[in-house]
Design a protein around this motif. Structure first.
Motif: not given
Ligand SMILES: *Cc1c(COP(=O)(O)O)cnc(C)c1O
Length: 506
Positions: A149-150, A183, A185, A227, A282
């Motif tokens: 996701g990041a 988040h 990230t 989000t 995932h």
């Molecule tokens: C898990 C998550 C991410 C990051 O995703 P990764 O696949 O772990 O890099 C970003 N935003 C939210 C809201 C998440 O739950």
């Protein structure tokens, strides 16, 4: 597994605890060999002297059963989705159907550099997965390259940059807006692309505060990262207005789709006003993850962003055969065009993508919608049982997860961390704690759709027992876990005086 006895502090009760597993070097005994093949000396003689090892390798010497038992013991100490409920909010730790692995193993012999004509099946699968994700999210084009996701966030913000540059607005747009519930990230990705981050607060209902957002908007804005449902497990109630406001100043709206497990077949981000969205396959599509990987973060975009997608693209010719459009700057005349280029080697995390494809094909569109509806039902079912016993951050119906606060327990001397540790003794993986940051003593709970009702009830009962103990015997909660091989770690010493290398005990 070896068992040791531990005395529970205060009560004096004795309890059986699995012992920590020693390292292989600690059970090593010189001269003990694991090799049982006769004639080893003859085989050694076949190795030319120049290549033969001059000094011993220095590996621990053990019998084969010792080694097997060592790793089996370690596996038994593990807590996993396959051993119990894993309510780690935001992480969507749902059960991973084994058929996903079976199908992925069919592709295990492929080499990423094989001629494209020999991997038509793999390319077809990827192209179909792109189509399925586009349909599910209501977007027009997809890249499967990002490995998480990041990385999808990073990819998208690079694309936003390229989009604004192409329109001659690259120089003036330098701010990315992120809500305070985001988040970590999200702001990190914006910063990595060289942008300034403006944080916008939440309103009393747990939505992004519209007035603050409008005040933060201007023609220097690259876009908003949002989000939905947000990290409080709440649906953004004024989403359309939010997206319209960003678009009105020429900005783009990035959808962090980590919470898609609430929306499958229920709502399409493309219809809600987002310009793009990433999917954590995932999480949402049941590919095993944890401890940093492996993952994949396909990025789905609307038409205006298509040209900026990372290359290579998987394209289909008139004969129905697939190939990779790898055109690069050094290969005129096609060149990269507007593409931001490659963000990952080969075609992304292929094995993970095969698992996601399998999951989607086994459930079908109806099954995916059922999964989301069940995930929402499970979360609301738990919330209803727990709302009297813990403070609820925002008292609304939740989506697929919810955030409690242990503020009440904190006054009794028990923190969110203590509640999490006590859950270990109750046989559950702890929920996410202290996130999102806007909720004090946050406990973020995501049961997912794959837990049976009895397990949800058992989890609720455990949480309620802990809340009762916080009232009557807070010290016992603070002493937990007592049934785990390790109790509390000394985090201060670990940070101040870290031992980063194993040392033989003297
Ligand atoms: C898990 C998550 C991410 C990051 O995703 P990764 O696949 O772990 O890099 C970003 N935003 C939210 C809201 C998440 O739950």
């Amino acid at each position: 597994m070896t068992i040791r006895t531990q005395v529970i502090p205060d009560s004096g009760v004795k309890t059986a605890v699995p012992a920590l597993e020693p390292l292989l070097v600690e059970i090593h005994e010189e001269g003990r060999a694991g090799r049982h093949v006769r004639g080893g000396e003859e085989a050694d003689a076949l190795i030319p002297a120049a290549f033969a090892r001059k000094a011993p390798l220095g590996l621990p010497e053990l019998s084969e059963p010792q080694v097997v038992r060592h790793f089996t013991h370690l596996a038994q100490l593990n807590y996993a989705v396959d051993t119990g409920m894993y309510p780690l909010g935001s992480c969507t730790m749902k059960y991973n159907p084994k058929i996903n692995d079976r199908v992925a193993s069919l592709f295990a012999d492929l080499h990423p550099k094989q001629p494209q004509s020999t991997v038509q099946g793999a390319l077809t699968l990827l192209a179909e997965l792109e189509g399925m994700l586009a349909k599910l999210t209501g977007m027009d084009a997809v890249t499967l390259q990002p490995a998480a996701g990041a990385q999808a966030e990073f990819t998208a913000i690079l694309m936003f940059k390229a989009y604004h540059q192409k329109r001659g607005e690259g120089a003036k747009r330098h701010r990315v807006i992120v809500p305070d519930t985001a988040h970590g990230t999200n702001p990190a990705s914006a910063a990595m692309c060289g942008f300034q981050v403006t944080t916008v607060k939440s309103d009393p209902h747990g939505n992004i505060d519209l007035a603050s957002l409008k005040a933060a908007l201007g023609d220097d804005v690259v876009g908003l990262m949002l989000t939905n449902p947000n990290t409080l497990g709440l649906f953004e109630e004024r989403l359309r207005e939010v997206c319209d406001a960003v678009h009105a100043v020429g900005g783009l709206v990035y959808g962090d789709g980590a919470n898609m497990n609430a929306l499958l077949g229920v709502a399409r981000p493309g219809d809600l006003g987002f310009d793009c969205i990433h999917i954590n396959v995932h999480k949402t599509f049941s590919t095993p993850h944890g401890a940093g990987g492996p993952g994949a973060g396909p990025l789905c975009v609307k038409e205006p962003l298509r040209a900026f997608l990372p290359k290579p693209w998987i394209v289909r010719d008139e004969q129905g055969r697939y190939h990779l459009d790898t055109a690069r700057d050094d290969q005129p005349p096609a060149g990269l065009g507007d593409s931001i280029g490659r963000v990952r080697t080969f075609l992304g995390n292929f094995g993970v993508l095969v698992r996601a494809y399998t999951y989607m094909r086994t459930l079908g569109e109806e099954g995916l919608a059922e999964a989301s509806n069940d995930a929402i039902l499970a979360a609301n079912y738990l919330l209803a049982q727990l709302r009297e016993h813990y403070d609820v951050a925002f008292d609304r119906a939740c989506m697929h997860e919810f955030v409690l606060s242990a503020s009440r327990q904190k006054k009794q001397g028990v923190s969110a961390l203590d509640v999490a540790k006590a859950l270990i003794d109750e046989g559950f993986h702890p929920p996410t704690v202290y996130f999102p940051l806007v909720v004090p003593e946050a406990l973020m709970i995501e049961p997912t759709e794959t837990e049976p009702r009895e397990t949800l009830d058992a989890f609720a009962a455990a949480m309620i027992r802990i809340a009762e103990r916080a009232k009557t015997d807070p010290a016992s909660v603070k002493a937990s876990p007592v049934h785990a091989p390790l109790a509390r770690l000394d985090e201060v010493t670990a940070a101040r005086n870290p031992k980063l290398k194993w040392q033989r005990p003297t």
